[in-house]
Design an enzyme around this catalytic site. Structure first.
Site, PDB file in Angstrom:
ATOM      1  CE  LYS A  60      -4.324   1.182   0.066  1.00 36.40           C
ATOM      2  NZ  LYS A  60      -5.641   0.221  -0.277  1.00 36.40           N
TER       3      LYS A  60
ATOM      4  CG  ASP B 240      -7.322   3.351  -0.684  1.00 33.62           C
ATOM      5  OD1 ASP B 240      -7.749   2.472  -0.456  1.00 33.62           O
ATOM      6  OD2 ASP B 240      -7.335   4.225   0.232  1.00 33.62           O
TER       7      ASP B 240
HETATM    8  P1  NDP Z   1     -12.670   7.854  -2.873  1.00 29.95           P
HETATM    9  O1  NDP Z   1     -11.703   8.666  -2.451  1.00 29.95           O
HETATM   10  O2  NDP Z   1     -13.406   7.483  -4.197  1.00 29.95           O
HETATM   11  O3  NDP Z   1     -14.038   8.192  -1.752  1.00 29.95           O
HETATM   12  C1  NDP Z   1     -13.858   8.195  -0.408  1.00 29.95           C
HETATM   13  C2  NDP Z   1     -14.902   8.520   0.486  1.00 29.95           C
HETATM   14  O4  NDP Z   1     -14.910   8.582   1.629  1.00 29.95           O
HETATM   15  C3  NDP Z   1     -15.456  10.175   0.157  1.00 29.95           C
HETATM   16  O5  NDP Z   1     -16.773  10.217   0.101  1.00 29.95           O
HETATM   17  C4  NDP Z   1     -14.743  10.763   1.250  1.00 29.95           C
HETATM   18  O6  NDP Z   1     -15.247  12.059   1.546  1.00 29.95           O
HETATM   19  C5  NDP Z   1     -15.025   9.715   2.267  1.00 29.95           C
HETATM   20  N1  NDP Z   1     -13.952  10.077   3.597  1.00 29.95           N
HETATM   21  C6  NDP Z   1     -12.794   9.922   3.240  1.00 29.95           C
HETATM   22  N2  NDP Z   1     -12.174  10.216   4.478  1.00 29.95           N
HETATM   23  C7  NDP Z   1     -13.024  10.463   5.237  1.00 29.95           C
HETATM   24  C8  NDP Z   1     -12.853  10.857   6.632  1.00 29.95           C
HETATM   25  N3  NDP Z   1     -11.899  10.870   7.253  1.00 29.95           N
HETATM   26  N4  NDP Z   1     -14.461  11.001   7.229  1.00 29.95           N
HETATM   27  C9  NDP Z   1     -15.422  10.825   6.464  1.00 29.95           C
HETATM   28  N5  NDP Z   1     -15.565  10.581   5.415  1.00 29.95           N
HETATM   29  C10 NDP Z   1     -14.290  10.200   4.758  1.00 29.95           C
HETATM   30  O7  NDP Z   1     -12.201   6.570  -2.153  1.00 29.95           O
HETATM   31  P2  NDP Z   1     -12.944   4.967  -2.226  1.00 29.95           P
HETATM   32  O8  NDP Z   1     -14.278   4.952  -2.510  1.00 29.95           O
HETATM   33  O9  NDP Z   1     -11.848   4.343  -3.390  1.00 29.95           O
HETATM   34  O10 NDP Z   1     -12.325   4.299  -0.976  1.00 29.95           O
HETATM   35  C11 NDP Z   1     -13.321   4.375   0.249  1.00 29.95           C
HETATM   36  C12 NDP Z   1     -12.853   3.083   1.045  1.00 29.95           C
HETATM   37  O11 NDP Z   1     -12.710   1.764   0.467  1.00 29.95           O
HETATM   38  C13 NDP Z   1     -11.389   3.324   1.662  1.00 29.95           C
HETATM   39  O12 NDP Z   1     -11.390   2.746   3.047  1.00 29.95           O
HETATM   40  C14 NDP Z   1     -10.678   2.654   1.015  1.00 29.95           C
HETATM   41  O13 NDP Z   1      -9.467   1.876   1.546  1.00 29.95           O
HETATM   42  C15 NDP Z   1     -11.534   1.102   0.579  1.00 29.95           C
HETATM   43  N6  NDP Z   1     -11.145   0.523  -0.642  1.00 29.95           N
HETATM   44  C16 NDP Z   1     -11.195   1.046  -1.830  1.00 29.95           C
HETATM   45  C17 NDP Z   1     -10.960   0.277  -2.801  1.00 29.95           C
HETATM   46  C18 NDP Z   1     -11.075   0.668  -4.409  1.00 29.95           C
HETATM   47  O14 NDP Z   1     -11.085  -0.070  -5.384  1.00 29.95           O
HETATM   48  N7  NDP Z   1     -11.155   1.930  -4.650  1.00 29.95           N
HETATM   49  C19 NDP Z   1     -10.678  -1.077  -2.751  1.00 29.95           C
HETATM   50  C20 NDP Z   1     -10.854  -1.791  -1.374  1.00 29.95           C
HETATM   51  C21 NDP Z   1     -11.109  -0.918  -0.324  1.00 29.95           C
HETATM   52  P3  NDP Z   1     -14.553  13.442   1.238  1.00 29.95           P
HETATM   53  O15 NDP Z   1     -14.649  13.782  -0.332  1.00 29.95           O
HETATM   54  O16 NDP Z   1     -15.029  14.583   1.991  1.00 29.95           O
HETATM   55  O17 NDP Z   1     -13.166  13.239   1.424  1.00 29.95           O
END
Ligand code: NDP
Length: 455
Positions: free
Chosen positions: A133, A173
Site C-alpha cells: 500500500k 484508493d
Molecule cells: P474515494 O476517494 O473515491 O471516496 C472516499 C469517500 O470517503 C469520500 O466520500 C470521502 O469524503 C469519504 N471520506 C474519506 N475520508 C473520510 C473521513 N476521514 N471521514 C469521513 N469521510 C471520509 O475512495 P474509495 O471509495 O476508493 O475508498 C473508500 C474506502 O474503500 C477506503 O477505506 C478504501 O481503502 C476502501 N477500498 C477502496 C477500494 C477501491 O477499489 N477504490 C478497494 C478496497 C477498499 P470526502 O470527499 O469529503 O473526503
C-alpha cells in the site's frame, strides 16, 4: 498442541506486547494486527506446522517501506513539499499489490495497517498477489487538474524505481481515481520507456479492465447477498445505509438499487444526506456527476432533491436500516453507532471500506451474532478485479463486461465459502467472518513463506 483459553491468551498478549513495543506510535497498524493475532494465534497453536517459526512476527514486519520527498509547483508558482510512501508488506504469493491513497491523514501507521490487511485480502482472492500500500499526505481537495497532474508526475518520478509489473503493481484508493491513475501511468511509461501493466484501474482504451471501477462496490454487495442467503434472505426490499460517496459507495449503491434494495443515505467528510424516498438510478447519476466531474460536496444533493435532508458532521448510522455498508474510511463506525444500528434493527453489515468499524463496534456486532463481514473479505472484489486486469494485460486481451462480472461474482462466492470453512461454528451454526477471513488468508501466505525458507 492443546492449550487452555488462558494459556492462549498469554501467547496472544505476549505477541502483541512485542508488536506494541516496536510500533507503539502506530495505532491503526496495531488495531489491524490485534484483530488478526486474536484469531490466527489460536489456529497456529492448533496446527503444528506453523509452530516455532515466528511466522506471524515475520508477517507484521514490512519487507520494505519507502518514504520519499515529493516536490511540486502549485498554480501560484509556490513550491510545495509532500511525503510519498510505499509499504511493500509481503511478496510470498506474488508481486506486491495494493492501492495508493492521497489524503492529508496518510502516514506510516495508516499505510502499514492497509498493507497488512491487503496481504490477507489478496490471499483470499486466490489470485497470485502479495500485499502493499502507498500514497501521500497530499490533499487533492480544491486542487486544479493541472496541480493534480504535476503532483502525480512528481510522485511517480520517485516511485517508478520501486515498482514494476513483476515487482509491485499499485492501484487507486481514497483520493486516487481514474484521473490520477492516468497521470501516474503517463509518467511511469515515459520514465521506463515501456507500456506495461504496472498500475491497475487504467482507462479502457489504454489497458484497463471493464468492471474495475465498479468492482469494490459491486463485490461488497455480492458478499452481503451471500451472507443474507445463509439466512434464506436477500437484498431485495432491504433498506440500506451507505457511508461515503466516492468510488466504493457509488457502485455499492448502484448494485443495491439493481438488486431491488433501497439506499437511503450517502455521506462525505462534511456529513450525510438522508433520502427516505430512496436514492434511485437517476439520483445516483446526479451524485456521480457531482462527485466525479464537479468534485462537489454531498450536501448539494438536498438543493436538487428537496425532500432529502443533510446532517452536518454526522455519520449515517443513526438511521434505521436492515443493512449497513460503511464505504468511506477507517474507524468511521464507533461502538455507540453499532449499538444504535442494532437497536434500530440492522442485521447485516458488509464493510466496503478498510477497517471502518472500530474494535468496539466489531465486538458488539459479533456479540449480537448478526451478519458481519470485515472489509478484507467483503471489499476484496476491487483488488480481485485488479488481478483480472493484470491477467488481461499479460494476455493482451480484454474480457467482456459480463465475463469480468461473472468472475467477480465467483471470486466473492469463493471468499464467502472460505470464511465458512474456517469461521463457522458447527455447534451453533454462527459464521465468524472475521476469524474465517483471517485464517483463510493466513494459511496460503504462511504456507508459501514456509516453503520459501527464511528470506
Ligand atoms: P474515494 O476517494 O473515491 O471516496 C472516499 C469517500 O470517503 C469520500 O466520500 C470521502 O469524503 C469519504 N471520506 C474519506 N475520508 C473520510 C473521513 N476521514 N471521514 C469521513 N469521510 C471520509 O475512495 P474509495 O471509495 O476508493 O475508498 C473508500 C474506502 O474503500 C477506503 O477505506 C478504501 O481503502 C476502501 N477500498 C477502496 C477500494 C477501491 O477499489 N477504490 C478497494 C478496497 C477498499 P470526502 O470527499 O469529503 O473526503
Amino acid at each position: 498442541m492443546i492449550l487452555k483459553p488462558n494459556e492462549i491468551k498469554i501467547k496472544v498478549d505476549g505477541f502483541l506486547d512485542l508488536v506494541r513495543q516496536r510500533n507503539g506510535h502506530e495505532p491503526e497498524f496495531l488495531q489491524a494486527v490485534e484483530e488478526v493475532a486474536e484469531t490466527v494465534i489460536p489456529y497456529i497453536i492448533q496446527n503444528d506446522i506453523y509452530h516455532g517459526k515466528n511466522i506471524l512476527l515475520r508477517m507484521v514486519e514490512p519487507e520494505r517501506a519507502i518514504m520519499f520527498r515529493v516536490n511540486w509547483v502549485d498554480d501560484d508558482g509556490e513550491i510545495q513539499v509532500n511525503r510519498g510512501y510505499r509499504v511493500q508488506m509481503n511478496s510470498a504469493i506474488g508481486p506486491y499489490k495494493g492501492g495508493l491513497r492521497f489524503h492529508p491523514s496518510v502516514n506510516m501507521s495508516i499505510l502499514k495497517f492497509l498493507a497488512f490487511e491487503q496481504v490477507f485480502k489478496n490471499s483470499l482472492t486466490t489470485l497470485p498477489m502479495g500485499g502493499g500500500k502507498g500514497g501521500s499526505d497530499f490533499d487533492p481537495k480544491g486542487k486544479s487538474d493541472n496541480e493534480i497532474m504535476r503532483f502525480c508526475h512528481a510522485f511517480m518520478s520517485e516511485l517508478f524505481r520501486h515498482i514494476g509489473p513483476n515487482t509491485d503493481v499499485p492501484a487507486g484508493d481514497i483520493g486516487v481515481g481514474g484521473r490520477e491513475i492516468g497521470f501516474l501511468f503517463g509518467m511511469y511509461k515515459k520514465l521506463q520507456n515501456e507500456f506495461t501493466g504496472v498500475l491497475t484501474g487504467k482507462g479502457m482504451t489504454w489497458g484497463g479492465s471493464l468492471i474495475r471501477p465498479e468492482a469494490t462496490g459491486y463485490g461488497t454487495v455480492y458478499f452481503a447477498e451471500k451472507m443474507l442467503q445463509t439466512k434464506g434472505d436477500s437484498i431485495k426490499g432491504k433498506t440500506v445505509c451507505i457511508s461515503g460517496s466516492g468510488n466504493v459507495a457509488q457502485y455499492a449503491a448502484e448494485k443495491i438499487i439493481q438488486l431491488g434494495g433501497k439506499v437511503i443515505t450517502l455521506s462525505d467528510s462534511s456529513g450525510y444526506i438522508l433520502d427516505s424516498d430512496g436514492i434511485n438510478k437517476e439520483k445516483l447519476a446526479f451524485v456521480m456527476d457531482l462527485k466525479n466531474n464537479k468534485r462537489g460536496r454531498i450536501s448539494a444533493y438536498v438543493d436538487t432533491y428537496t425532500n432529502a435532508q443533510f446532517f452536518a458532521n454526522k455519520t449515517p448510522w443513526e438511521q434505521a436500516c436492515d443493512v449497513a455498508m460503511p464505504c468511506a474510511t477507517q474507524n468511521e463506525l464507533s461502538g455507540s453507532a453499532a449499538e444504535t444500528l442494532l437497536k434500530n434493527g440492522c442485521t447485516c453489515v458488509s464493510e466496503g471500506a478498510n477497517m471502518p468499524s472500530t474494535k468496539a463496534a466489531v465486538a458488539i456486532f459479533q456479540k449480537a451474532r448478526i451478519l458481519f463481514a470485515p472489509g478484507k473479505a467483503s471489499n476484496a472484489g476491487g483488488v480481485a478485479t485488479s488481478g483480472l486486469e493484470m491477467t488481461q494485460n499479460s494476455l493482451r486481451y480484454n474480457w467482456s463486461r459480463e465475463e469480468v462480472d461473472e468472475k467477480l461474482k465467483d471470486i466473492m462466492g469463493n471468499i464467502h465459502d472460505k470464511c465458512i470453512a474456517y469461521g463457522k461454528d458447527e455447534k451453533t451454526g454462527y459464521i465468524d467472518y472475521v476469524k474465517g477471513a483471517n485464517i483463510a488468508g493466513f494459511v496460503k501466505v504462511a504456507d508459501a513463506m514456509l516453503a520459501q525458507g527464511v528470506v
